[in-house]
Scaffold this motif. Sequence first.
Motif, PDB file in Angstrom:
ATOM      1  N   ALA A 287       0.889  -1.265  -0.106  1.00  0.00           N
ATOM      2  CA  ALA A 287      -0.058  -0.141  -0.043  1.00  0.00           C
ATOM      3  C   ALA A 287       0.763   1.222   0.026  1.00  0.00           C
ATOM      4  O   ALA A 287       1.263   1.799   0.903  1.00  0.00           O
ATOM      5  CB  ALA A 287      -0.862   0.168   1.139  1.00  0.00           C
TER       6      ALA A 287
ATOM      7  N   ALA B 280      10.416   4.217   8.977  1.00  0.00           N
ATOM      8  CA  ALA B 280       9.480   3.844  10.150  1.00  0.00           C
ATOM      9  C   ALA B 280      10.004   2.523  10.667  1.00  0.00           C
ATOM     10  O   ALA B 280       9.970   2.395  12.010  1.00  0.00           O
ATOM     11  CB  ALA B 280       8.020   4.168  10.146  1.00  0.00           C
ATOM     12  N   GLN B 281      10.069   1.662   9.912  1.00  0.00           N
ATOM     13  CA  GLN B 281      10.426   0.326  10.414  1.00  0.00           C
ATOM     14  C   GLN B 281      11.455   0.264  11.033  1.00  0.00           C
ATOM     15  O   GLN B 281      11.734  -0.604  11.940  1.00  0.00           O
ATOM     16  CB  GLN B 281      10.415  -0.691   8.949  1.00  0.00           C
ATOM     17  CG  GLN B 281      10.610  -2.270   9.371  1.00  0.00           C
ATOM     18  CD  GLN B 281       9.277  -2.661  10.061  1.00  0.00           C
ATOM     19  OE1 GLN B 281       8.166  -2.164  10.164  1.00  0.00           O
ATOM     20  NE2 GLN B 281       9.542  -3.951  10.471  1.00  0.00           N
TER      21      GLN B 281
ATOM     22  N   TYR C  67       2.571  -0.775  20.785  1.00  0.00           N
ATOM     23  CA  TYR C  67       2.525  -0.193  19.371  1.00  0.00           C
ATOM     24  C   TYR C  67       1.527   0.044  18.848  1.00  0.00           C
ATOM     25  O   TYR C  67       0.587  -0.816  18.662  1.00  0.00           O
ATOM     26  CB  TYR C  67       3.450  -1.279  18.536  1.00  0.00           C
ATOM     27  CG  TYR C  67       3.528  -1.109  17.015  1.00  0.00           C
ATOM     28  CD1 TYR C  67       4.339  -0.030  16.664  1.00  0.00           C
ATOM     29  CD2 TYR C  67       2.473  -1.418  16.275  1.00  0.00           C
ATOM     30  CE1 TYR C  67       4.150   0.526  15.235  1.00  0.00           C
ATOM     31  CE2 TYR C  67       2.395  -1.064  14.842  1.00  0.00           C
ATOM     32  CZ  TYR C  67       3.262  -0.178  14.297  1.00  0.00           C
ATOM     33  OH  TYR C  67       3.253   0.300  13.025  1.00  0.00           O
TER      34      TYR C  67
ATOM     35  N   VAL D 232      -1.295   2.317  15.829  1.00  0.00           N
ATOM     36  CA  VAL D 232      -1.389   3.488  14.909  1.00  0.00           C
ATOM     37  C   VAL D 232      -2.722   3.991  14.935  1.00  0.00           C
ATOM     38  O   VAL D 232      -3.580   3.717  14.381  1.00  0.00           O
ATOM     39  CB  VAL D 232      -1.187   2.329  13.733  1.00  0.00           C
ATOM     40  CG1 VAL D 232      -0.979   3.243  12.240  1.00  0.00           C
ATOM     41  CG2 VAL D 232      -0.141   1.451  13.549  1.00  0.00           C
TER      42      VAL D 232
ATOM     43  N   ASN E 236      -3.608   1.165   9.916  1.00  0.00           N
ATOM     44  CA  ASN E 236      -3.036   0.344   8.923  1.00  0.00           C
ATOM     45  C   ASN E 236      -3.538  -1.146   9.531  1.00  0.00           C
ATOM     46  O   ASN E 236      -3.035  -1.357  10.562  1.00  0.00           O
ATOM     47  CB  ASN E 236      -1.815   0.179   8.375  1.00  0.00           C
ATOM     48  CG  ASN E 236      -1.454  -0.523   7.378  1.00  0.00           C
ATOM     49  OD1 ASN E 236      -2.247  -1.386   6.990  1.00  0.00           O
ATOM     50  ND2 ASN E 236      -0.198  -0.207   6.937  1.00  0.00           N
TER      51      ASN E 236
ATOM     52  N   ASP F  41       2.806   4.931  16.016  1.00  0.00           N
ATOM     53  CA  ASP F  41       3.415   5.117  14.496  1.00  0.00           C
ATOM     54  C   ASP F  41       2.499   6.013  13.593  1.00  0.00           C
ATOM     55  O   ASP F  41       1.232   5.843  13.748  1.00  0.00           O
ATOM     56  CB  ASP F  41       3.380   3.685  13.948  1.00  0.00           C
ATOM     57  CG  ASP F  41       3.834   3.487  12.499  1.00  0.00           C
ATOM     58  OD1 ASP F  41       3.962   4.688  11.950  1.00  0.00           O
ATOM     59  OD2 ASP F  41       4.221   2.476  12.153  1.00  0.00           O
TER      60      ASP F  41
ATOM     61  N   THR G  32       2.986   6.969  10.895  1.00  0.00           N
ATOM     62  CA  THR G  32       3.326   7.111   9.134  1.00  0.00           C
ATOM     63  C   THR G  32       2.171   7.525   8.203  1.00  0.00           C
ATOM     64  O   THR G  32       2.590   8.110   7.237  1.00  0.00           O
ATOM     65  CB  THR G  32       3.739   5.712   8.733  1.00  0.00           C
ATOM     66  OG1 THR G  32       5.023   5.454   9.713  1.00  0.00           O
ATOM     67  CG2 THR G  32       4.272   5.617   7.451  1.00  0.00           C
ATOM     68  N   LEU G  33       1.055   7.238   8.581  1.00  0.00           N
ATOM     69  CA  LEU G  33      -0.071   7.686   7.949  1.00  0.00           C
ATOM     70  C   LEU G  33      -0.715   8.846   8.200  1.00  0.00           C
ATOM     71  O   LEU G  33      -1.860   9.176   7.796  1.00  0.00           O
ATOM     72  CB  LEU G  33      -1.041   6.467   7.649  1.00  0.00           C
ATOM     73  CG  LEU G  33      -0.537   5.195   7.279  1.00  0.00           C
ATOM     74  CD1 LEU G  33      -1.068   3.919   7.686  1.00  0.00           C
ATOM     75  CD2 LEU G  33      -0.411   5.214   5.810  1.00  0.00           C
TER      76      LEU G  33
ATOM     77  N   SER H 172       7.443   9.180   9.315  1.00  0.00           N
ATOM     78  CA  SER H 172       8.076   8.862   8.042  1.00  0.00           C
ATOM     79  C   SER H 172       7.660   9.572   6.678  1.00  0.00           C
ATOM     80  O   SER H 172       6.630   9.872   7.035  1.00  0.00           O
ATOM     81  CB  SER H 172       7.688   7.151   7.896  1.00  0.00           C
ATOM     82  OG  SER H 172       8.259   6.689   6.338  1.00  0.00           O
TER      83      SER H 172
ATOM     84  N   LYS I  89       4.964   7.717   2.957  1.00  0.00           N
ATOM     85  CA  LYS I  89       3.631   7.755   2.558  1.00  0.00           C
ATOM     86  C   LYS I  89       3.315   9.065   1.883  1.00  0.00           C
ATOM     87  O   LYS I  89       2.447   9.482   1.132  1.00  0.00           O
ATOM     88  CB  LYS I  89       2.531   7.158   3.622  1.00  0.00           C
ATOM     89  CG  LYS I  89       2.858   6.031   3.941  1.00  0.00           C
ATOM     90  CD  LYS I  89       2.832   4.867   3.027  1.00  0.00           C
ATOM     91  CE  LYS I  89       3.589   3.616   3.367  1.00  0.00           C
ATOM     92  NZ  LYS I  89       3.374   2.122   2.899  1.00  0.00           N
TER      93      LYS I  89
ATOM     94  N   ARG J 264      13.481   6.482   2.133  1.00  0.00           N
ATOM     95  CA  ARG J 264      13.822   5.560   3.282  1.00  0.00           C
ATOM     96  C   ARG J 264      14.429   6.533   4.412  1.00  0.00           C
ATOM     97  O   ARG J 264      15.336   6.396   4.882  1.00  0.00           O
ATOM     98  CB  ARG J 264      15.031   4.547   3.113  1.00  0.00           C
ATOM     99  CG  ARG J 264      15.029   3.862   1.823  1.00  0.00           C
ATOM    100  CD  ARG J 264      13.650   2.989   1.909  1.00  0.00           C
ATOM    101  NE  ARG J 264      13.335   2.226   3.173  1.00  0.00           N
ATOM    102  CZ  ARG J 264      12.116   2.284   3.689  1.00  0.00           C
ATOM    103  NH1 ARG J 264      11.047   2.870   3.298  1.00  0.00           N
ATOM    104  NH2 ARG J 264      11.803   1.774   4.773  1.00  0.00           N
TER     105      ARG J 264
ATOM    106  N   ALA K 286       3.678  -3.884   2.696  1.00  0.00           N
ATOM    107  CA  ALA K 286       3.914  -2.310   2.986  1.00  0.00           C
ATOM    108  C   ALA K 286       2.728  -1.785   3.175  1.00  0.00           C
ATOM    109  O   ALA K 286       1.444  -2.274   2.898  1.00  0.00           O
ATOM    110  CB  ALA K 286       4.795  -1.779   2.446  1.00  0.00           C
TER     111      ALA K 286
HETATM  112  C1  LIG Z   1       1.690   1.884   9.725  1.00  0.00           C
HETATM  113  C2  LIG Z   1       3.061   1.727   9.127  1.00  0.00           C
HETATM  114  N1  LIG Z   1       4.281   1.690   9.550  1.00  0.00           N
HETATM  115  C3  LIG Z   1       5.301   1.850   9.069  1.00  0.00           C
HETATM  116  C4  LIG Z   1       5.230   1.511   7.680  1.00  0.00           C
HETATM  117  C5  LIG Z   1       6.712   1.442   6.982  1.00  0.00           C
HETATM  118  O1  LIG Z   1       7.273   2.769   6.783  1.00  0.00           O
HETATM  119  P1  LIG Z   1       8.708   2.783   6.388  1.00  0.00           P
HETATM  120  O2  LIG Z   1       8.550   2.796   4.723  1.00  0.00           O
HETATM  121  O3  LIG Z   1       8.985   4.341   6.648  1.00  0.00           O
HETATM  122  O4  LIG Z   1       9.594   1.967   6.995  1.00  0.00           O
HETATM  123  C6  LIG Z   1       4.342   1.461   6.991  1.00  0.00           C
HETATM  124  C7  LIG Z   1       4.261   1.075   5.222  1.00  0.00           C
HETATM  125  O5  LIG Z   1       3.550   0.438   5.033  1.00  0.00           O
HETATM  126  C8  LIG Z   1       3.039   1.615   7.698  1.00  0.00           C
HETATM  127  O6  LIG Z   1       1.917   1.517   6.940  1.00  0.00           O
END
Ligand SMILES: Cc1ncc(COP(=O)(O)O)c(C=O)c1O
Length: 484
Positions: A113, A176-177, A246, A248, A253, A281, A283-284, A309, A312, A319, A484
Motif C-alpha cells: 500500500a 519507520a520500520q 505499538y 497506529v 493500517n 506510529d 506514518t499515515l 516517515s 507515504k 527511506r 507494506a
Molecule cells: C503503519 C506503518 N508503519 C510503517 C510503515 C513502513 O514505513 P517505512 O517505509 O518508513 O519504513 C508502513 C508502510 O506501509 C505503515 O503502514
Amino acid sequence: MSTSLNPTALVRLLGSWNSGALPAYRELADVVRLLVMDGRIPLDVALPSERALAQTLGLSRTTVTAAYASLREQGFLTAGQGSRGRTRIPHRTAPVSAPGLAVPEGLLDLAYASLPAAGEVVHRAFADALTELPARLPGFGYDAVGEPALREAIAEKYTAEGVPTSPGQILVTSGAQHALNIVLRALAGKQDRVMVEHPTYPNALDAIRAAGCKPLPVALPSGTSPAWDIDAMVATMNQQRPAMAYLVPDFHNPTGRIMSDLQRRRLTRAAAASGTVLVVDETLRELNLDGVRTAPMSSFSPAVVSIGSLSKSHWAGLRTGWIRADESLIVRFVAARTVMDLGGPVVEQLAAARLVRSFAEPLDARLEELRHNRESLLGLIAERLPSWEVERPRGGLTVWCRLPLASSTALTVLAPDFGVRLAAGPRFGVGGAFEHYLRVPYTLPAAQLEFAVGALRAAQDKLDASPHLRRTLKTERPPAVAVA
Ligand SMILES: Cc1ncc(COP(=O)(O)O)c(C=O)c1O
C-alpha cells in the motif's frame, strides 16, 4: 549446499490433498505450489523423483509427471535435469484475464500500500540537495543522530502542530520500520509483552516477534463507534503490564480508522499508570482524507514515543523516517541504532530536510487522488463483490474488507493466476486470525483498481465453484509475501 526433499517428507507435508474433485495431477500441483508459496517447502530444494513420489503416493507415474509439468509451466519448478526439478517462485506468473479486462504487464501489486513519488517535488529536493553536497564531502559522513537541518525541520513541524519539540528530541532513521526496530531494541527485553491493535501492521508484528517479544493483541471493535476498545486496552495494560504498546492511531493500517482525542487522553493516562511505553506510529497521519482534526498523541504525554516517515506522504524510496521522544530516550535509541547501522545517507537527508520544511506542498494533489481512488474502489467492491462488507476508511491507503467466507489465504494463493498479488488477512494478526478479511489498497489508479476487483471477483468465483479447493488452500500460515 544443495538439498532435496524425500518422498516421505513431501507426503507428510501434502496431508490429505486428494479429494477427487479435480484431476489428481491438478490437485497435487496446486498443493505443492501452495506449500512453496507458503514457505513450508523451502526454495531451491529438489523434489522427489517422479517414480519415487508416484510409488509413495500410490499413484501412476503419469499423474506425478503431469503435476510436475504443470508446476514447471507455472514457474514453481526449475526445468532442471531429468525429473528432479528444484523449487522456485516465479518472478511473474502468466495471469489469466478476468472477464472483459485487459491483463496488465506482470502482477498488479495489492500487497504493497504505497504511492509512487510525489515526483516533481521529490526530484527538485534531490537536485537542490546535491548543490549542498560539496560542502559535506570533507566530513566523515557518519552521523548517528541525523543531519542537523533535518532534525530541526522535523522538530519545527511538531512544534507547529502544538507539540513543542527541540532537535535533540529527534533521531533520524531509515524509515519507520527501522525506527520501530531501534525502539524495540532499546526498550523491550526478550519475553516482554508488547500490546498491539488487532489487526495491525504486519511488519510491526514481525519486528516485535524478531525482538523476542510477545505481541499482546487487543481486538479493534467490529463497528467503528467507538473505533478503539479503550476499556480493553486499559484492562490489558493493568493486568498484563506490557513493556510497550505499538499503536497506529492515525489512519490505522489496515482499517483506516482514526482515534478520537478523548480516547487518546484515556490511553496515555492509563499507559502512564501501568508503566507501559506508548509507541505511536504516525506514518499515515498526513493522509487525512476527510479532514478529521485530532491532536498528535505526543501532545497528551511527554512519555509518548512517536515514529514518523516520509514514505507515504512523499516517497518510500527516500527511506527516511524519525523518532520523536524525550532527549534521555533519544540517547538510548542512538546507542541501540549504532548496533545496526552508523547513520543515514547524507543526500537523502538533505533532500528530506527540504521536503519537511515545505511538507504540505505535494499533499493536496495526493489527497485528491486518494479520495478519488477510495471512491472508485468502494464503488467497484459494492458492484462486483456485493457480499463483501467494507469499512469506509477515514484516511490512509487501504480498505479492510470482511469476506463472506474464511477464504483470505485461499484467495491470496489463487490471485496471481488472475494477475494480482495480495497479502492475506492473517498477516495482519496473530494466531491465524483474520481469515475472513482482506486488505485492499486504493493506491492504484481507477483503471487498475477495476482490473484488480475484476481479478478478485474471478478468484472468488473459482473458489465458490470448488469448496474443496477452498479447503485445500486454507493453510495454517498465509503466503509470506512482502507487505507494506
Ligand atoms: C503503519 C506503518 N508503519 C510503517 C510503515 C513502513 O514505513 P517505512 O517505509 O518508513 O519504513 C508502513 C508502510 O506501509 C505503515 O503502514
